[in-house]
Design a protein around this motif. Sequence first.
Motif, PDB file in Angstrom:
ATOM      1  N   THR A   1      59.844 -15.502  24.294  1.00 42.29           N
ATOM      2  CA  THR A   1      60.873 -14.869  24.075  1.00 42.29           C
ATOM      3  C   THR A   1      61.485 -15.218  22.640  1.00 42.29           C
ATOM      4  OG1 THR A   1      61.460 -14.677  26.053  1.00 42.29           O
ATOM      5  CG2 THR A   1      63.251 -14.053  24.573  1.00 42.29           C
ATOM      6  N   THR A   2      61.890 -14.249  21.536  1.00 43.65           N
ATOM      7  CA  THR A   2      62.348 -14.406  20.254  1.00 43.65           C
ATOM      8  C   THR A   2      63.842 -14.155  20.611  1.00 43.65           C
ATOM      9  OG1 THR A   2      62.061 -12.340  19.405  1.00 43.65           O
ATOM     10  CG2 THR A   2      60.188 -14.102  19.407  1.00 43.65           C
ATOM     11  N   PHE A   3      64.661 -14.755  19.640  1.00 42.44           N
ATOM     12  CA  PHE A   3      66.267 -14.383  19.623  1.00 42.44           C
ATOM     13  C   PHE A   3      66.536 -14.463  18.077  1.00 42.44           C
ATOM     14  CE2 PHE A   3      65.327 -16.876  23.305  1.00 42.44           C
ATOM     15  CZ  PHE A   3      65.904 -16.085  24.279  1.00 42.44           C
ATOM     16  N   THR A   4      67.071 -13.506  17.894  1.00 40.15           N
ATOM     17  CA  THR A   4      67.146 -13.007  16.441  1.00 40.15           C
ATOM     18  C   THR A   4      68.887 -12.518  16.513  1.00 40.15           C
ATOM     19  OG1 THR A   4      64.721 -12.197  16.150  1.00 40.15           O
ATOM     20  CG2 THR A   4      66.382 -11.643  14.302  1.00 40.15           C
ATOM     21  N   ASN A   5      69.138 -13.138  15.091  1.00 41.34           N
ATOM     22  CA  ASN A   5      70.523 -12.947  14.754  1.00 41.34           C
ATOM     23  C   ASN A   5      70.538 -11.768  13.952  1.00 41.34           C
ATOM     24  OD1 ASN A   5      73.381 -12.796  13.875  1.00 41.34           O
ATOM     25  ND2 ASN A   5      73.353 -14.633  12.618  1.00 41.34           N
ATOM     26  N   GLU A   6      71.193 -10.513  14.344  1.00 47.67           N
ATOM     27  CA  GLU A   6      71.135  -9.287  13.668  1.00 47.67           C
ATOM     28  C   GLU A   6      72.381  -8.953  13.044  1.00 47.67           C
ATOM     29  OE1 GLU A   6      69.603  -6.398  16.854  1.00 47.67           O
ATOM     30  OE2 GLU A   6      67.573  -6.665  15.704  1.00 47.67           O
ATOM     31  N   ARG A   7      73.388  -9.760  13.126  1.00 47.84           N
ATOM     32  CA  ARG A   7      75.018  -9.668  12.655  1.00 47.84           C
ATOM     33  C   ARG A   7      74.960 -10.172  11.050  1.00 47.84           C
ATOM     34  NH1 ARG A   7      78.296  -8.125  16.666  1.00 47.84           N
ATOM     35  NH2 ARG A   7      77.095  -6.793  18.109  1.00 47.84           N
TER      36      ARG A   7
ATOM     37  N   ASP B   1      72.197 -36.670  30.496  1.00 51.18           N
ATOM     38  CA  ASP B   1      70.920 -36.545  31.462  1.00 51.18           C
ATOM     39  C   ASP B   1      70.256 -35.225  31.472  1.00 51.18           C
ATOM     40  OD1 ASP B   1      71.011 -39.158  31.606  1.00 51.18           O
ATOM     41  OD2 ASP B   1      72.287 -39.258  33.340  1.00 51.18           O
ATOM     42  N   MET B   2      71.323 -34.229  31.647  1.00 52.47           N
ATOM     43  CA  MET B   2      70.987 -32.778  31.532  1.00 52.47           C
ATOM     44  C   MET B   2      71.246 -32.096  30.419  1.00 52.47           C
ATOM     45  SD  MET B   2      69.303 -31.955  34.336  1.00 52.47           S
ATOM     46  CE  MET B   2      69.652 -30.215  34.465  1.00 52.47           C
ATOM     47  N   GLN B   3      70.341 -32.350  29.315  1.00 52.79           N
ATOM     48  CA  GLN B   3      70.836 -31.820  28.010  1.00 52.79           C
ATOM     49  C   GLN B   3      70.446 -30.379  27.764  1.00 52.79           C
ATOM     50  OE1 GLN B   3      68.845 -34.636  25.379  1.00 52.79           O
ATOM     51  NE2 GLN B   3      70.829 -35.624  24.883  1.00 52.79           N
ATOM     52  N   PHE B   4      71.284 -29.916  26.695  1.00 53.05           N
ATOM     53  CA  PHE B   4      71.014 -28.679  26.410  1.00 53.05           C
ATOM     54  C   PHE B   4      71.171 -28.452  24.672  1.00 53.05           C
ATOM     55  CE2 PHE B   4      75.526 -27.865  26.644  1.00 53.05           C
ATOM     56  CZ  PHE B   4      75.836 -27.190  25.651  1.00 53.05           C
ATOM     57  N   VAL B   5      70.254 -27.735  24.008  1.00 53.36           N
ATOM     58  CA  VAL B   5      70.436 -27.711  22.547  1.00 53.36           C
ATOM     59  C   VAL B   5      70.948 -26.261  22.126  1.00 53.36           C
ATOM     60  CG1 VAL B   5      67.910 -26.851  22.583  1.00 53.36           C
ATOM     61  CG2 VAL B   5      68.862 -27.832  20.708  1.00 53.36           C
ATOM     62  N   GLN B   6      71.868 -26.451  21.376  1.00 52.56           N
ATOM     63  CA  GLN B   6      72.376 -25.251  20.740  1.00 52.56           C
ATOM     64  C   GLN B   6      71.947 -24.862  19.182  1.00 52.56           C
ATOM     65  OE1 GLN B   6      76.770 -24.965  19.317  1.00 52.56           O
ATOM     66  NE2 GLN B   6      77.139 -23.960  21.280  1.00 52.56           N
ATOM     67  N   VAL B   7      71.221 -23.798  19.125  1.00 51.50           N
ATOM     68  CA  VAL B   7      70.631 -23.550  17.790  1.00 51.50           C
ATOM     69  C   VAL B   7      71.606 -22.637  17.071  1.00 51.50           C
ATOM     70  CG1 VAL B   7      68.710 -22.449  16.544  1.00 51.50           C
ATOM     71  CG2 VAL B   7      68.766 -23.809  18.768  1.00 51.50           C
ATOM     72  N   GLU B   8      72.188 -22.797  15.791  1.00 49.48           N
ATOM     73  CA  GLU B   8      72.778 -22.248  15.053  1.00 49.48           C
ATOM     74  C   GLU B   8      72.007 -21.146  14.004  1.00 49.48           C
ATOM     75  OE1 GLU B   8      76.850 -22.917  13.093  1.00 49.48           O
ATOM     76  OE2 GLU B   8      75.574 -23.268  11.460  1.00 49.48           O
ATOM     77  N   LEU B   9      72.034 -19.801  14.104  1.00 47.75           N
ATOM     78  CA  LEU B   9      71.170 -18.709  13.264  1.00 47.75           C
ATOM     79  C   LEU B   9      71.948 -18.099  12.399  1.00 47.75           C
ATOM     80  CD1 LEU B   9      69.116 -17.187  16.292  1.00 47.75           C
ATOM     81  CD2 LEU B   9      68.271 -18.984  14.897  1.00 47.75           C
ATOM     82  N   ASP B  10      71.417 -18.258  11.054  1.00 53.32           N
ATOM     83  CA  ASP B  10      71.943 -17.396  10.167  1.00 53.32           C
ATOM     84  C   ASP B  10      71.580 -16.010  10.077  1.00 53.32           C
ATOM     85  OD1 ASP B  10      73.185 -19.660   8.953  1.00 53.32           O
ATOM     86  OD2 ASP B  10      71.574 -19.933   7.769  1.00 53.32           O
ATOM     87  N   PRO B  11      72.144 -15.079   9.451  1.00 48.90           N
ATOM     88  CA  PRO B  11      71.508 -13.538   9.569  1.00 48.90           C
ATOM     89  C   PRO B  11      70.329 -13.337   9.303  1.00 48.90           C
ATOM     90  CG  PRO B  11      73.665 -13.864   8.487  1.00 48.90           C
ATOM     91  CD  PRO B  11      73.473 -14.981   8.630  1.00 48.90           C
ATOM     92  N   GLY B  12      69.469 -12.746  10.327  1.00 45.74           N
ATOM     93  CA  GLY B  12      68.044 -12.491  10.272  1.00 45.74           C
ATOM     94  C   GLY B  12      67.301 -13.739  10.962  1.00 45.74           C
ATOM     95  N   GLU B  13      67.750 -15.005  10.722  1.00 44.43           N
ATOM     96  CA  GLU B  13      67.135 -16.095  11.397  1.00 44.43           C
ATOM     97  C   GLU B  13      66.506 -15.842  12.894  1.00 44.43           C
ATOM     98  OE1 GLU B  13      68.062 -19.899   8.598  1.00 44.43           O
ATOM     99  OE2 GLU B  13      68.938 -19.615  10.753  1.00 44.43           O
ATOM    100  N   THR B  14      65.483 -16.370  13.231  1.00 45.90           N
ATOM    101  CA  THR B  14      64.689 -16.175  14.491  1.00 45.90           C
ATOM    102  C   THR B  14      64.335 -17.653  15.184  1.00 45.90           C
ATOM    103  OG1 THR B  14      64.120 -13.936  14.305  1.00 45.90           O
ATOM    104  CG2 THR B  14      63.150 -15.177  16.093  1.00 45.90           C
ATOM    105  N   VAL B  15      64.755 -17.751  16.346  1.00 50.71           N
ATOM    106  CA  VAL B  15      64.049 -18.910  17.280  1.00 50.71           C
ATOM    107  C   VAL B  15      63.133 -18.426  18.320  1.00 50.71           C
ATOM    108  CG1 VAL B  15      65.944 -19.154  18.643  1.00 50.71           C
ATOM    109  CG2 VAL B  15      64.478 -21.154  18.335  1.00 50.71           C
ATOM    110  N   ILE B  16      62.161 -19.029  18.784  1.00 49.51           N
ATOM    111  CA  ILE B  16      61.437 -18.607  19.787  1.00 49.51           C
ATOM    112  C   ILE B  16      61.408 -19.879  20.994  1.00 49.51           C
ATOM    113  CG2 ILE B  16      59.586 -17.696  18.344  1.00 49.51           C
ATOM    114  CD1 ILE B  16      57.937 -20.165  18.901  1.00 49.51           C
ATOM    115  N   ALA B  17      61.389 -19.387  22.059  1.00 49.97           N
ATOM    116  CA  ALA B  17      61.654 -20.193  23.394  1.00 49.97           C
ATOM    117  C   ALA B  17      60.810 -19.961  24.395  1.00 49.97           C
ATOM    118  CB  ALA B  17      63.119 -20.284  23.745  1.00 49.97           C
TER     119      ALA B  17
END
Length: 263
Positions: free
Chosen positions: A78-84, A14-30
């Motif tokens: 906001t953007t979230f980018t995997n830099e590792r 009922d109170m969900q959250f989504v976990q996004v997996e990012l490969d190196p260099g990938e970005t998600v916006i929110a």
Amino acid sequence: MNNHEIDYELFGDDMQFVQVELDPGETVIAEAGSLMMMDDGIKMETVFGDGSNQNSGLVGKLLGAGKRVLTGESLFMTTFTNERSGKKRVSFASPYPGKIIPMDLSMLGGRIICQKDAFLAAAKGVSVGIEFQRRIGTGFFGGEGFIMQKLEGDGMAFVHAGGTLYEKRLEPGEVIRLDTGCLVAMTREVDYNIEMVKGIKTALFGGEGLFFATLRGPGTVWVQSLPFSRLASRVFAAAPQTGGSSKGEGGVGGLFDLFGGNR
């Protein structure tokens, strides 16, 4: 694909959250304020608009931000980018009880029309724009004004619905009618209009409002059982209006209210 390819997993009921997996260099916006947690190595950056036009110069960035102002949203996202070098995860939470709908835009014709507060997050490259309702009745009485959100691209997008989610596939010419606030999203080919409730007694005393949405197929429609406006109105109605105890509560405070002690 023009959008980043991201993997994801949904948690909760009922109170969900989504976990996004990012490969190196990938970005998600929110949307601002939707972040729940993220791994070390993810760079968080605030951008104008949806981040899809960061290479288009100042004018392009201002136009992207202006579209968000028209839908009543913040100027920024906001953007979230995997830099590792390894995979990293970032999670986004629902704003209120309901369901998160994962939508692969490449499988939905590249475009989804949704309520302006339904968007939660998406792969970088998904454009978050505006959709003007051409019919005057839809604009004035649709509950969302002339403007709804338009998600375009070929990547993953995540939309939030309140309460229980119902997905309905409409055949050509098939029609459903629903409360205007219960519409979450629809595919681009669905015909959307607003009709007035028939019968003066039903309209005035039925308690369901004067108008409802009419959706005609073909296409897919997502419906929510608990629009945020309905939830907010119930909370406001039950809240204390003068700083005392809420109506219906027992105890000494309610006894004083009964006999006029709270004046």
